[in-house]
Motif scaffolding. Structure first.
Motif, PDB file in Angstrom:
ATOM      1  N   ASP A   1       0.910  -1.341   0.033  1.00  0.00           N
ATOM      2  CA  ASP A   1      -0.489   0.293  -0.145  1.00  0.00           C
ATOM      3  C   ASP A   1       1.040   1.139   0.083  1.00  0.00           C
ATOM      4  O   ASP A   1       1.732   1.249   1.051  1.00  0.00           O
ATOM      5  CB  ASP A   1      -0.863  -0.286   1.010  1.00  0.00           C
ATOM      6  CG  ASP A   1      -1.970   0.759   0.965  1.00  0.00           C
ATOM      7  OD1 ASP A   1      -2.195   1.417   0.225  1.00  0.00           O
ATOM      8  OD2 ASP A   1      -3.349   0.737   1.668  1.00  0.00           O
ATOM      9  N   GLY A   2       0.203   1.867  -1.352  1.00  0.00           N
ATOM     10  CA  GLY A   2       1.337   3.046  -1.413  1.00  0.00           C
ATOM     11  C   GLY A   2       2.497   3.436  -2.488  1.00  0.00           C
ATOM     12  O   GLY A   2       3.008   4.901  -2.355  1.00  0.00           O
ATOM     13  N   THR A   3       2.022   2.353  -3.011  1.00  0.00           N
ATOM     14  CA  THR A   3       3.266   1.955  -4.318  1.00  0.00           C
ATOM     15  C   THR A   3       3.418   3.232  -5.038  1.00  0.00           C
ATOM     16  O   THR A   3       4.563   4.001  -5.372  1.00  0.00           O
ATOM     17  CB  THR A   3       3.360   0.875  -4.705  1.00  0.00           C
ATOM     18  OG1 THR A   3       2.403   0.009  -4.403  1.00  0.00           O
ATOM     19  CG2 THR A   3       4.117   0.533  -6.149  1.00  0.00           C
ATOM     20  N   GLU A   4       2.289   4.092  -5.648  1.00  0.00           N
ATOM     21  CA  GLU A   4       2.415   4.920  -6.603  1.00  0.00           C
ATOM     22  C   GLU A   4       2.190   6.127  -5.946  1.00  0.00           C
ATOM     23  O   GLU A   4       1.489   6.702  -7.107  1.00  0.00           O
ATOM     24  CB  GLU A   4       0.310   4.450  -7.410  1.00  0.00           C
ATOM     25  CG  GLU A   4       1.000   3.238  -8.648  1.00  0.00           C
ATOM     26  CD  GLU A   4       1.808   2.986  -9.140  1.00  0.00           C
ATOM     27  OE1 GLU A   4       2.369   4.029  -9.928  1.00  0.00           O
ATOM     28  OE2 GLU A   4       2.593   2.100  -9.645  1.00  0.00           O
ATOM     29  N   ASN A   5       2.062   6.072  -4.703  1.00  0.00           N
ATOM     30  CA  ASN A   5       2.105   8.082  -4.402  1.00  0.00           C
ATOM     31  C   ASN A   5       3.323   8.210  -5.020  1.00  0.00           C
ATOM     32  O   ASN A   5       4.671   8.451  -5.536  1.00  0.00           O
ATOM     33  CB  ASN A   5       3.209   7.577  -2.951  1.00  0.00           C
ATOM     34  CG  ASN A   5       1.619   8.038  -1.829  1.00  0.00           C
ATOM     35  OD1 ASN A   5       0.667   8.899  -2.184  1.00  0.00           O
ATOM     36  ND2 ASN A   5       1.680   7.335  -0.283  1.00  0.00           N
TER      37      ASN A   5
ATOM     38  N   LEU B   1      -1.592  12.200  -1.639  1.00  0.00           N
ATOM     39  CA  LEU B   1      -0.560  11.855  -1.140  1.00  0.00           C
ATOM     40  C   LEU B   1      -1.599  10.789  -0.177  1.00  0.00           C
ATOM     41  O   LEU B   1      -1.765  11.263   0.785  1.00  0.00           O
ATOM     42  CB  LEU B   1       0.348  12.997  -0.855  1.00  0.00           C
ATOM     43  CG  LEU B   1       1.458  12.073   0.154  1.00  0.00           C
ATOM     44  CD1 LEU B   1       2.644  11.666  -0.682  1.00  0.00           C
ATOM     45  CD2 LEU B   1       2.444  13.232   0.705  1.00  0.00           C
ATOM     46  N   ARG B   2      -0.670   9.685  -0.373  1.00  0.00           N
ATOM     47  CA  ARG B   2      -1.683   8.853   0.921  1.00  0.00           C
ATOM     48  C   ARG B   2      -1.196   8.295   2.016  1.00  0.00           C
ATOM     49  O   ARG B   2       0.469   8.036   1.578  1.00  0.00           O
ATOM     50  CB  ARG B   2      -2.457   7.318   0.277  1.00  0.00           C
ATOM     51  CG  ARG B   2      -3.572   7.947  -0.431  1.00  0.00           C
ATOM     52  CD  ARG B   2      -3.380   6.656  -1.480  1.00  0.00           C
ATOM     53  NE  ARG B   2      -2.696   6.217  -2.960  1.00  0.00           N
ATOM     54  CZ  ARG B   2      -2.117   5.356  -2.809  1.00  0.00           C
ATOM     55  NH1 ARG B   2      -2.431   4.223  -2.197  1.00  0.00           N
ATOM     56  NH2 ARG B   2      -1.317   4.948  -3.667  1.00  0.00           N
ATOM     57  N   ALA B   3      -1.001   7.863   3.152  1.00  0.00           N
ATOM     58  CA  ALA B   3       0.103   7.645   4.002  1.00  0.00           C
ATOM     59  C   ALA B   3      -1.052   6.804   5.139  1.00  0.00           C
ATOM     60  O   ALA B   3      -1.211   6.761   6.275  1.00  0.00           O
ATOM     61  CB  ALA B   3       0.030   8.424   5.510  1.00  0.00           C
TER      62      ALA B   3
ATOM     63  N   SER C   1     -12.274  -2.272 -10.408  1.00  0.00           N
ATOM     64  CA  SER C   1     -10.705  -2.899  -8.970  1.00  0.00           C
ATOM     65  C   SER C   1     -10.736  -1.585  -8.735  1.00  0.00           C
ATOM     66  O   SER C   1     -10.704  -0.454  -9.599  1.00  0.00           O
ATOM     67  CB  SER C   1      -9.381  -3.181  -9.907  1.00  0.00           C
ATOM     68  OG  SER C   1      -9.062  -1.940 -11.176  1.00  0.00           O
ATOM     69  N   HIS C   2      -9.644  -1.718  -7.614  1.00  0.00           N
ATOM     70  CA  HIS C   2      -9.705  -0.310  -6.542  1.00  0.00           C
ATOM     71  C   HIS C   2      -8.753   0.622  -7.599  1.00  0.00           C
ATOM     72  O   HIS C   2      -8.518   1.982  -7.540  1.00  0.00           O
ATOM     73  CB  HIS C   2      -9.421  -0.218  -5.671  1.00  0.00           C
ATOM     74  CG  HIS C   2      -8.546   0.246  -4.595  1.00  0.00           C
ATOM     75  ND1 HIS C   2      -9.186   0.765  -4.214  1.00  0.00           N
ATOM     76  CD2 HIS C   2      -7.196   0.933  -4.266  1.00  0.00           C
ATOM     77  CE1 HIS C   2      -8.657   2.386  -3.396  1.00  0.00           C
ATOM     78  NE2 HIS C   2      -7.905   1.629  -3.615  1.00  0.00           N
ATOM     79  N   ILE C   3      -7.519   0.054  -8.353  1.00  0.00           N
ATOM     80  CA  ILE C   3      -6.702   0.857  -9.368  1.00  0.00           C
ATOM     81  C   ILE C   3      -7.179   1.691 -10.453  1.00  0.00           C
ATOM     82  O   ILE C   3      -6.858   2.506 -10.839  1.00  0.00           O
ATOM     83  CB  ILE C   3      -5.279  -0.092  -9.284  1.00  0.00           C
ATOM     84  CG1 ILE C   3      -4.467  -1.139  -8.492  1.00  0.00           C
ATOM     85  CG2 ILE C   3      -4.489   0.642 -10.213  1.00  0.00           C
ATOM     86  CD1 ILE C   3      -4.260   0.107  -7.775  1.00  0.00           C
TER      87      ILE C   3
HETATM   88  C1  HEM Z   1      -9.970   0.397   2.111  1.00  0.00           C
HETATM   89  C2  HEM Z   1      -8.880   1.286   2.015  1.00  0.00           C
HETATM   90  C3  HEM Z   1      -8.379   1.108   1.019  1.00  0.00           C
HETATM   91  C4  HEM Z   1      -7.623   0.097   0.959  1.00  0.00           C
HETATM   92  C5  HEM Z   1      -7.332  -1.644   1.639  1.00  0.00           C
HETATM   93  C6  HEM Z   1      -6.778   0.589   0.060  1.00  0.00           C
HETATM   94  C7  HEM Z   1      -5.510   0.102  -1.010  1.00  0.00           C
HETATM   95  C8  HEM Z   1      -4.572   0.131  -2.048  1.00  0.00           C
HETATM   96  C9  HEM Z   1      -3.900  -0.622  -2.775  1.00  0.00           C
HETATM   97  C10 HEM Z   1      -3.580  -1.662  -2.059  1.00  0.00           C
HETATM   98  C11 HEM Z   1      -3.278   0.666  -3.633  1.00  0.00           C
HETATM   99  C12 HEM Z   1      -2.147  -0.630  -4.497  1.00  0.00           C
HETATM  100  C13 HEM Z   1      -0.398   0.238  -4.013  1.00  0.00           C
HETATM  101  C14 HEM Z   1      -0.592   1.731  -4.581  1.00  0.00           C
HETATM  102  O1  HEM Z   1      -0.354   2.845  -5.146  1.00  0.00           O
HETATM  103  O2  HEM Z   1      -0.373   1.935  -3.125  1.00  0.00           O
HETATM  104  C15 HEM Z   1      -4.051   1.621  -3.532  1.00  0.00           C
HETATM  105  C16 HEM Z   1      -3.726   2.512  -4.606  1.00  0.00           C
HETATM  106  C17 HEM Z   1      -4.334   3.785  -4.226  1.00  0.00           C
HETATM  107  N1  HEM Z   1      -5.582   3.485  -3.794  1.00  0.00           N
HETATM  108 FE1  HEM Z   1      -6.402   2.900  -2.568  1.00  0.00          FE
HETATM  109  N2  HEM Z   1      -7.158   1.742  -0.710  1.00  0.00           N
HETATM  110  C18 HEM Z   1      -8.007   2.378   0.122  1.00  0.00           C
HETATM  111  C19 HEM Z   1      -8.673   3.510   0.029  1.00  0.00           C
HETATM  112  C20 HEM Z   1      -8.376   3.868  -0.936  1.00  0.00           C
HETATM  113  C21 HEM Z   1      -9.239   5.709  -0.917  1.00  0.00           C
HETATM  114  C22 HEM Z   1     -10.408   5.929   0.093  1.00  0.00           C
HETATM  115  C23 HEM Z   1      -8.362   6.786  -2.265  1.00  0.00           C
HETATM  116  C24 HEM Z   1      -9.111   7.806  -2.459  1.00  0.00           C
HETATM  117  C25 HEM Z   1     -10.210   8.469  -1.632  1.00  0.00           C
HETATM  118  C26 HEM Z   1      -7.854   5.613  -2.757  1.00  0.00           C
HETATM  119  C27 HEM Z   1      -6.567   6.279  -3.542  1.00  0.00           C
HETATM  120  C28 HEM Z   1      -5.617   5.336  -4.164  1.00  0.00           C
HETATM  121  C29 HEM Z   1      -5.116   6.069  -4.650  1.00  0.00           C
HETATM  122  C30 HEM Z   1      -5.315   7.554  -5.557  1.00  0.00           C
HETATM  123  C31 HEM Z   1      -3.639   4.626  -5.761  1.00  0.00           C
HETATM  124  C32 HEM Z   1      -2.998   4.740  -6.382  1.00  0.00           C
HETATM  125  C33 HEM Z   1      -3.615   4.486  -8.202  1.00  0.00           C
HETATM  126  C34 HEM Z   1      -3.165   4.204  -8.961  1.00  0.00           C
HETATM  127  O3  HEM Z   1      -1.854   3.353  -9.363  1.00  0.00           O
HETATM  128  O4  HEM Z   1      -2.413   5.948 -10.130  1.00  0.00           O
HETATM  129  N3  HEM Z   1      -7.452   4.434  -1.694  1.00  0.00           N
HETATM  130  N4  HEM Z   1      -4.606   1.046  -2.892  1.00  0.00           N
END
Ligand code: HEM
Length: 343
Positions: free
Chosen positions: A148-152, A238-240, A220-222
């Motif tokens: 979690d955080g790779t694409e920050n 910027l996520r933390a 998908s989330h991505i």
């Molecule tokens: C259950 C809560 C969440 C989990 C477990 C989660 C997990 C992840 C994981 C594993 C990744 C892929 C690695 C990375 O790039 O960090 C990711 C990417 C990302 N997440 Fe989340 N996330 C959550 C909630 C959110 C929320 C609420 C937002 C925005 C409001 C968000 C925004 C993003 C963004 C912008 C990416 C990168 C997308 C890209 O590839 O450009 N995430 N998240």
């Protein structure tokens, strides 16, 4: 050339421990809250110096309703109460919060010490509505097993994504921060195959490689969080995020925290996740993750906190006020009501 502004420690490396503290300011607690905000960087500096070699920092954020109780004059242009979202299947709540403290350190003891000093100073002036201890879980992985955080964004891009620029001259160097506590349904998650989990995320689990566009599912989330503006430029925050868990409370999950120069970027991502893009195509991650809190705060620059604007004028008491029963401040009343629901 504009004067350089010192931001709070919004753009820092990932730490192994964090404490997310959300408070409401009690009625009459405004002066104490202002004093604390002016002192918060001193608290950080002193604890950091005492904790030789460990390192700790804190970002203080202020909610929309609290802003008007604390300061006269200009407000950050995009500060508002986070709007609830109702998707076809999933609901995103907005929960009370006047002050946010995002405390990060290499060990939990230093985070706790910063919080202890903050709470000592606010004694009787504020109520804790949420307190979450985050930890680093096996090399940046969340409890779902994914990195979690790779694409920050990194380097100069991280500053650009997270910090307000010259377009808000009174608030340059500040940051709009959205926090949400997500509870994971670990049983349901463990019941699906690794391949299915990868399709939920849009990345591979072990190697953390993004799926190519032709195989990455649209829900998908991505796919739903990789967003662009109308000119095709990528929009970043910027996520933390940090994992958290409590066996007593029977919950574990991910504490999401996203810093942005403009909260509309984070809110667009949330809309994609909960409502869907197109509507109905919601984020599959939500089938395994329930948002139980949510709030939007503004974390002003250190310069702003060092030289706070004046407090708003108190309305003069009239004879009618003297006879009326005591009225609670709006955010406090909501806070105490919701608190019993949250716990
Ligand atoms: C259950 C809560 C969440 C989990 C477990 C989660 C997990 C992840 C994981 C594993 C990744 C892929 C690695 C990375 O790039 O960090 C990711 C990417 C990302 N997440 Fe989340 N996330 C959550 C909630 C959110 C929320 C609420 C937002 C925005 C409001 C968000 C925004 C993003 C963004 C912008 C990416 C990168 C997308 C890209 O590839 O450009 N995430 N998240």
């Amino acid at each position: 050339m504009p004067e350089p502004v010192q931001p709070q420690p919004v753009v820092t490396g990932l730490t192994t421990a964090a404490l997310f503290l959300v408070l409401t300011i009690d009625e009459g607690g405004e002066d104490a809250a202002r004093d604390l905000l002016a002192d918060v960087s001193t608290i950080e500096r002193v604890v950091d110096f005492r904790a030789v070699g460990i390192g700790v920092n804190v970002v203080a954020g202020i909610g929309s309703q609290a802003w008007d109780r604390l300061f006269a004059g200009e407000r950050p242009a995009h500060l508002h109460v986070l709007e609830e979202l109702h998707g076809d299947k999933h609901h995103m709540p907005s929960t009370p919060g006047d002050l946010l403290f995002h405390i990060r350190g290499a060990q939990q003891n230093v985070c706790f010490e910063v919080a202890r000093q903050i709470m000592n100073q606010l004694d009787g002036a504020a109520t804790v509505v949420d307190e979450v201890y985050g930890f680093q879980s096996f090399g940046h992985r969340n409890l779902l097993g994914f990195m979690d955080g790779t694409e920050n964004p990194t380097g100069i891009e991280a500053f650009g994504a997270a910090l307000v620029g010259e377009d808000e001259p009174d608030f340059t160097g500040g940051s709009y921060v959205i926090v949400q506590k997500y509870r994971h349904d670990m049983k349901a998650w463990d019941d699906i195959s690794t391949e299915e989990q990868e399709r939920v995320m849009g990345r591979s689990k072990i190697d953390d490689i993004e799926m190519s566009d032709d195989v990455k599912p649209a829900n998908s989330h991505i796919a739903l969080n990789d967003i662009e503006d109308e000119n095709g430029e990528g929009l970043d925050i910027l996520r933390a995020n940090m994992p958290f868990g409590s066996f007593k409370d029977g919950e574990m999950g991910t504490y999401f925290i996203g810093y942005a120069a403009d909260p509309a970027v984070t809110e667009q991502m949330l809309e994609n996740m909960f409502i869907g893009d197109p509507p109905g195509n919601y984020d599959r991650l939500l089938d395994f993750s329930t948002a139980i809190t949510g709030g939007l705060f503004f974390a002003p620059s250190k310069d702003f906190l060092d030289d706070l604007p004046p407090a708003p004028e108190q309305p003069e008491e009239t004879d009618d006020d003297m006879q009326a029963p005591p009225v609670k401040a709006g955010s406090l009343a909501i806070g105490s009501l919701k608190r019993s629901v949250l716990r």
